[in-house]
Design a protein around this motif. Structure first.
Motif, PDB file in Angstrom:
ATOM      1  N   SER A  60      12.603  82.025  21.627  1.00  0.00           N
ATOM      2  CA  SER A  60      11.464  81.595  22.445  1.00  0.00           C
ATOM      3  C   SER A  60      10.223  82.434  22.147  1.00  0.00           C
ATOM      4  CB  SER A  60      11.814  81.668  23.938  1.00  0.00           C
ATOM      5  OG  SER A  60      12.217  82.972  24.283  1.00  0.00           O
ATOM      6  N   VAL A  61      10.410  83.726  21.869  1.00  0.00           N
ATOM      7  CA  VAL A  61       9.287  84.598  21.507  1.00  0.00           C
ATOM      8  C   VAL A  61       8.697  84.148  20.179  1.00  0.00           C
ATOM      9  CG1 VAL A  61       8.624  86.959  20.877  1.00  0.00           C
ATOM     10  CG2 VAL A  61      10.136  86.577  22.811  1.00  0.00           C
ATOM     11  N   ARG A  62       9.566  83.827  19.207  1.00  0.00           N
ATOM     12  CA  ARG A  62       9.102  83.367  17.891  1.00  0.00           C
ATOM     13  C   ARG A  62       8.275  82.092  18.022  1.00  0.00           C
ATOM     14  NH1 ARG A  62      11.109  83.470  12.283  1.00  0.00           N
ATOM     15  NH2 ARG A  62      11.504  85.611  12.855  1.00  0.00           N
ATOM     16  N   ILE A  63       8.799  81.103  18.748  1.00  0.00           N
ATOM     17  CA  ILE A  63       8.103  79.816  18.883  1.00  0.00           C
ATOM     18  C   ILE A  63       6.765  79.994  19.600  1.00  0.00           C
ATOM     19  CG2 ILE A  63       8.212  77.560  20.022  1.00  0.00           C
ATOM     20  CD1 ILE A  63      11.211  77.529  19.383  1.00  0.00           C
ATOM     21  N   TYR A  89      -2.942  76.079  27.094  1.00  0.00           N
ATOM     22  CA  TYR A  89      -3.296  75.199  25.969  1.00  0.00           C
ATOM     23  C   TYR A  89      -2.143  74.257  25.638  1.00  0.00           C
ATOM     24  CZ  TYR A  89      -7.478  77.965  24.844  1.00  0.00           C
ATOM     25  OH  TYR A  89      -8.692  78.589  24.875  1.00  0.00           O
ATOM     26  N   LEU A  90      -0.909  74.787  25.663  1.00  0.00           N
ATOM     27  CA  LEU A  90       0.268  73.982  25.316  1.00  0.00           C
ATOM     28  C   LEU A  90       0.604  72.957  26.394  1.00  0.00           C
ATOM     29  CD1 LEU A  90       2.595  76.743  23.841  1.00  0.00           C
ATOM     30  CD2 LEU A  90       1.556  74.856  22.580  1.00  0.00           C
ATOM     31  N   GLY A  91       0.324  73.289  27.637  1.00  0.00           N
ATOM     32  CA  GLY A  91       0.629  72.374  28.731  1.00  0.00           C
ATOM     33  C   GLY A  91       2.075  72.439  29.197  1.00  0.00           C
ATOM     34  N   CYS A  92       2.780  73.524  28.891  1.00  0.00           N
ATOM     35  CA  CYS A  92       4.168  73.687  29.334  1.00  0.00           C
ATOM     36  C   CYS A  92       4.549  75.159  29.276  1.00  0.00           C
ATOM     37  CB  CYS A  92       5.120  72.875  28.467  1.00  0.00           C
ATOM     38  SG  CYS A  92       5.307  73.521  26.794  1.00  0.00           S
ATOM     39  N   ASP A  93       5.694  75.480  29.887  1.00  0.00           N
ATOM     40  CA  ASP A  93       6.178  76.859  29.817  1.00  0.00           C
ATOM     41  C   ASP A  93       7.026  77.053  28.559  1.00  0.00           C
ATOM     42  OD1 ASP A  93       8.485  75.523  30.451  1.00  0.00           O
ATOM     43  OD2 ASP A  93       8.855  76.549  32.333  1.00  0.00           O
ATOM     44  N   VAL A  94       7.465  78.275  28.311  1.00  0.00           N
ATOM     45  CA  VAL A  94       8.193  78.607  27.088  1.00  0.00           C
ATOM     46  C   VAL A  94       9.516  77.858  26.999  1.00  0.00           C
ATOM     47  CG1 VAL A  94       9.150  80.480  25.707  1.00  0.00           C
ATOM     48  CG2 VAL A  94       7.148  80.894  27.097  1.00  0.00           C
ATOM     49  N   ALA A  95      10.223  77.747  28.126  1.00  0.00           N
ATOM     50  CA  ALA A  95      11.527  77.062  28.122  1.00  0.00           C
ATOM     51  C   ALA A  95      11.356  75.587  27.748  1.00  0.00           C
ATOM     52  CB  ALA A  95      12.182  77.193  29.496  1.00  0.00           C
ATOM     53  N   THR A  96      10.326  74.932  28.288  1.00  0.00           N
ATOM     54  CA  THR A  96      10.061  73.518  27.970  1.00  0.00           C
ATOM     55  C   THR A  96       9.672  73.372  26.504  1.00  0.00           C
ATOM     56  OG1 THR A  96       9.285  73.208  30.232  1.00  0.00           O
ATOM     57  CG2 THR A  96       8.717  71.488  28.655  1.00  0.00           C
ATOM     58  N   LEU A  97       8.871  74.309  26.002  1.00  0.00           N
ATOM     59  CA  LEU A  97       8.465  74.269  24.592  1.00  0.00           C
ATOM     60  C   LEU A  97       9.679  74.365  23.682  1.00  0.00           C
ATOM     61  CD1 LEU A  97       6.278  74.331  22.371  1.00  0.00           C
ATOM     62  CD2 LEU A  97       6.166  76.810  22.699  1.00  0.00           C
ATOM     63  N   VAL A 114      14.967  78.126  12.154  1.00  0.00           N
ATOM     64  CA  VAL A 114      13.603  78.407  12.610  1.00  0.00           C
ATOM     65  C   VAL A 114      13.362  79.916  12.506  1.00  0.00           C
ATOM     66  CG1 VAL A 114      12.032  78.402  14.586  1.00  0.00           C
ATOM     67  CG2 VAL A 114      13.446  76.404  14.147  1.00  0.00           C
ATOM     68  N   MET A 115      14.365  80.688  12.940  1.00  0.00           N
ATOM     69  CA  MET A 115      14.251  82.150  12.912  1.00  0.00           C
ATOM     70  C   MET A 115      14.164  82.681  11.480  1.00  0.00           C
ATOM     71  SD  MET A 115      14.093  82.912  16.069  1.00  0.00           S
ATOM     72  CE  MET A 115      14.383  84.660  16.240  1.00  0.00           C
ATOM     73  N   SER A 116      14.833  82.005  10.524  1.00  0.00           N
ATOM     74  CA  SER A 116      14.798  82.461   9.132  1.00  0.00           C
ATOM     75  C   SER A 116      13.640  81.849   8.347  1.00  0.00           C
ATOM     76  CB  SER A 116      16.121  82.145   8.439  1.00  0.00           C
ATOM     77  OG  SER A 116      16.261  80.738   8.297  1.00  0.00           O
ATOM     78  N   ARG A 117      12.772  81.108   9.032  1.00  0.00           N
ATOM     79  CA  ARG A 117      11.564  80.501   8.459  1.00  0.00           C
ATOM     80  C   ARG A 117      11.843  79.365   7.468  1.00  0.00           C
ATOM     81  NH1 ARG A 117       8.802  86.226   7.750  1.00  0.00           N
ATOM     82  NH2 ARG A 117       8.014  86.461   9.834  1.00  0.00           N
ATOM     83  N   GLU A 118      13.047  78.810   7.488  1.00  0.00           N
ATOM     84  CA  GLU A 118      13.325  77.617   6.684  1.00  0.00           C
ATOM     85  C   GLU A 118      12.675  76.409   7.344  1.00  0.00           C
ATOM     86  OE1 GLU A 118      17.465  77.028   5.257  1.00  0.00           O
ATOM     87  OE2 GLU A 118      17.817  78.963   6.241  1.00  0.00           O
ATOM     88  N   ILE A 119      12.541  76.489   8.660  1.00  0.00           N
ATOM     89  CA  ILE A 119      11.904  75.422   9.440  1.00  0.00           C
ATOM     90  C   ILE A 119      10.659  76.006  10.090  1.00  0.00           C
ATOM     91  CG2 ILE A 119      12.153  73.909  11.453  1.00  0.00           C
ATOM     92  CD1 ILE A 119      15.167  73.829  10.819  1.00  0.00           C
ATOM     93  N   GLU A 120       9.567  75.232  10.024  1.00  0.00           N
ATOM     94  CA  GLU A 120       8.306  75.667  10.625  1.00  0.00           C
ATOM     95  C   GLU A 120       7.921  74.709  11.749  1.00  0.00           C
ATOM     96  OE1 GLU A 120       5.617  75.786   7.294  1.00  0.00           O
ATOM     97  OE2 GLU A 120       6.451  77.682   6.569  1.00  0.00           O
ATOM     98  N   ILE A 121       7.031  75.165  12.609  1.00  0.00           N
ATOM     99  CA  ILE A 121       6.520  74.325  13.696  1.00  0.00           C
ATOM    100  C   ILE A 121       5.262  73.634  13.171  1.00  0.00           C
ATOM    101  CG2 ILE A 121       5.784  74.256  16.103  1.00  0.00           C
ATOM    102  CD1 ILE A 121       8.682  75.310  15.638  1.00  0.00           C
ATOM    103  N   HIS A 122       5.280  72.317  13.225  1.00  0.00           N
ATOM    104  CA  HIS A 122       4.271  71.491  12.572  1.00  0.00           C
ATOM    105  C   HIS A 122       3.485  70.691  13.618  1.00  0.00           C
ATOM    106  CE1 HIS A 122       2.746  68.365   9.843  1.00  0.00           C
ATOM    107  NE2 HIS A 122       3.295  67.475  10.627  1.00  0.00           N
ATOM    108  N   HIS A 123       2.165  70.586  13.439  1.00  0.00           N
ATOM    109  CA  HIS A 123       1.351  69.696  14.274  1.00  0.00           C
ATOM    110  C   HIS A 123       1.436  68.298  13.662  1.00  0.00           C
ATOM    111  CE1 HIS A 123      -0.607  73.365  15.845  1.00  0.00           C
ATOM    112  NE2 HIS A 123      -0.795  72.610  16.904  1.00  0.00           N
ATOM    113  N   ARG A 124       1.940  67.347  14.430  1.00  0.00           N
ATOM    114  CA  ARG A 124       2.075  65.982  13.923  1.00  0.00           C
ATOM    115  C   ARG A 124       0.699  65.450  13.505  1.00  0.00           C
ATOM    116  NH1 ARG A 124       3.187  62.669  17.698  1.00  0.00           N
ATOM    117  NH2 ARG A 124       4.316  61.124  16.470  1.00  0.00           N
ATOM    118  N   ILE A 125      -0.275  65.627  14.380  1.00  0.00           N
ATOM    119  CA  ILE A 125      -1.656  65.260  14.057  1.00  0.00           C
ATOM    120  C   ILE A 125      -2.436  66.560  13.982  1.00  0.00           C
ATOM    121  CG2 ILE A 125      -3.695  64.001  14.827  1.00  0.00           C
ATOM    122  CD1 ILE A 125      -1.742  62.055  16.219  1.00  0.00           C
ATOM    123  N   PRO A 126      -2.914  66.921  12.789  1.00  0.00           N
ATOM    124  CA  PRO A 126      -3.556  68.231  12.588  1.00  0.00           C
ATOM    125  C   PRO A 126      -4.813  68.429  13.429  1.00  0.00           C
ATOM    126  CG  PRO A 126      -3.102  67.138  10.487  1.00  0.00           C
ATOM    127  CD  PRO A 126      -2.865  66.131  11.561  1.00  0.00           C
TER     128      PRO A 126
END
Length: 195
Positions: A60-63, A89-97, A114-126
């Motif tokens: 949760s800290v990483r995300i 800005y996100l509109g939710c708490d960490v657990a919901t995110l 996600v923790m090993s950076r093989e997966i990244e968090i992506h904005h669907r619409i930049p």
């Protein structure tokens, strides 16, 4: 001495204690910003690996950290500074995110990746495209609903382009597709509205 320690422990276990403490702490920070920053610097100097350890071990800290940095970058490009809490800005708490991100996992995805950076968090619409084409939707692009997990390689390939899977949503937001984005969407069988 030990009895007072137990009393403090019992007090701290009560929910009201936490709320009261948070309010006091927030008030102190706003009344004494320089003293707070100085104390924080001293603490960080004494505990150098604390933040890195939390970032590398707690999902949760990483995300939340990744989201915070992306929001800062997007606002900087808009010529603004981050004035609110990341959660606002996100509109939710960490657990919901975290639940939202894990709910979007496809085959082979996991929090370990996600923790090993093989997966990244992506904005669907930049956010950059939103800022240029329809600034009124900029803050909407920072919300958690616009985030999804994506393999790092694919995320870098997508960059700030609008891909067929979000083309209709992007048009609804007011984004103007580039000619090659229109071509890709048509090739993927997406029926685009005629302009």
């Amino acid at each position: 001495v030990s009895q007072s320690r137990y009393k403090r422990k019992a007090l701290k276990s009560q929910p009201e204690y936490g709320d009261k403490n948070r309010r006091k702490s927030k008030q102190y920070r706003s009344d004494n910003p320089e003293a707070y920053r100085t104390g924080l610097r001293k603490w960080r100097k004494k505990n150098p690996g604390y933040s890195k350890k939390r970032y590398s071990t707690i999902s949760s800290v990483r995300i939340l950290t990744i989201s915070r940095e992306r929001i800062k970058v997007a606002l900087r490009r808009k010529g603004q500074q981050k004035e609110r809490n990341t959660i606002e800005y996100l509109g939710c708490d960490v657990a919901t995110l975290e639940k939202h991100i894990t709910g979007k996992f496809t085959a082979g995805m996991s929090m370990e990746k996600v923790m090993s950076r093989e997966i990244e968090i992506h904005h669907r619409i930049p956010p950059g495209r939103v800022m240029r084409d329809c600034p009124e939707n900029f803050y909407k692009s920072l919300r958690y609903e616009n985030l999804e997990p994506m393999w790092a390689e694919e995320n870098r390939r997508r960059s700030s382009y609008i891909w067929p899977d979000v083309a209709l949503e992007a048009i609804a937001w007011g984004i103007k597709l580039k000619p090659f984005e229109v071509k890709k969407a048509l090739e993927a069988g997406i029926k685009l509205p005629s302009s």
